[in-house]
Design a protein around this motif. Structure first.
Motif, PDB file in Angstrom:
ATOM      1  N   ARG A 100       1.396 -92.245 -75.896  1.00 42.12           N
ATOM      2  CA  ARG A 100       1.483 -91.338 -77.049  1.00 42.12           C
ATOM      3  C   ARG A 100       0.939 -89.962 -76.728  1.00 42.12           C
ATOM      4  N   TRP A 101      -0.128 -89.880 -75.923  1.00 40.36           N
ATOM      5  CA  TRP A 101      -0.693 -88.572 -75.584  1.00 40.36           C
ATOM      6  C   TRP A 101       0.342 -87.727 -74.828  1.00 40.36           C
ATOM      7  N   ALA A 102       1.161 -88.375 -73.993  1.00 39.56           N
ATOM      8  CA  ALA A 102       2.187 -87.647 -73.245  1.00 39.56           C
ATOM      9  C   ALA A 102       3.250 -87.107 -74.199  1.00 39.56           C
ATOM     10  N   ARG A 103       3.546 -87.878 -75.232  1.00 36.77           N
ATOM     11  CA  ARG A 103       4.503 -87.416 -76.238  1.00 36.77           C
ATOM     12  C   ARG A 103       3.968 -86.174 -76.932  1.00 36.77           C
ATOM     13  N   TYR A 104       2.695 -86.187 -77.291  1.00 42.66           N
ATOM     14  CA  TYR A 104       2.099 -85.035 -77.966  1.00 42.66           C
ATOM     15  C   TYR A 104       2.041 -83.817 -77.039  1.00 42.66           C
ATOM     16  N   VAL A 105       1.714 -84.033 -75.773  1.00 45.09           N
ATOM     17  CA  VAL A 105       1.669 -82.922 -74.815  1.00 45.09           C
ATOM     18  C   VAL A 105       3.070 -82.354 -74.619  1.00 45.09           C
TER      19      VAL A 105
END
Length: 144
Positions: free
Chosen positions: A81-86
């Motif tokens: 999910r953090w990669a999606r936000y980045v």
């Protein structure tokens, strides 16, 4: 406890098509950006050591950003999910800077500017793919 990390460059068949398409578009725009950078930089003339140090430092920082971006795309393929936000944040930043540049300077007929606008448009579509309900559900299901 040791965590095992594997780099997944493209998501598997269990991944929604919207995420698979977004990852493909992000890899394509990353490749186009990398080629544009290599073609634009060339070999700068160094008249003194301070210019050389500044150029090497700037190149190192830019290389670090490119490595982090590629790492983010691999983690996006894994459902982090953090990669999606980045990825969404970087897409929003690219949209904002491109729109500012277009309104401030206009679109020149140089091929490089047109390619940049097309790349940002493709990233915008990829970002929208990451915001679909099936993509959101897939990312939520990947929480361990």
């Amino acid at each position: 406890m040791r965590a095992k990390t594997t780099f997944i460059f493209f998501p598997g068949n269990d991944t929604p098509n919207s995420v698979r398409a977004a990852v493909a578009v992000y890899w394509i725009t990353f490749s186009v950006f990398f080629v544009r950078f290599v073609l634009q930089v060339g070999v700068p003339p160094f008249s003194n050591s301070k210019e050389a140090e500044a150029a090497i430092t700037l190149f190192g920082l830019f290389l670090a950003v490119l490595i982090f971006y590629a790492f983010t795309i691999t983690r996006l393929s894994d459902g982090k999910r953090w990669a999606r936000y980045v990825a969404l944040f970087s897409t929003a930043l690219a949209i904002t800077t491109t729109l500012y540049s277009l309104f401030a300077h206009g679109l020149s007929s140089e091929q490089n500017n047109v390619v940049g606008v097309i790349s940002v448009a493709a990233e915008t579509v990829a970002g929208l793919f990451l915001l679909t309900p099936e993509s959101s559900a897939w990312f939520k299901s990947k929480i361990k």
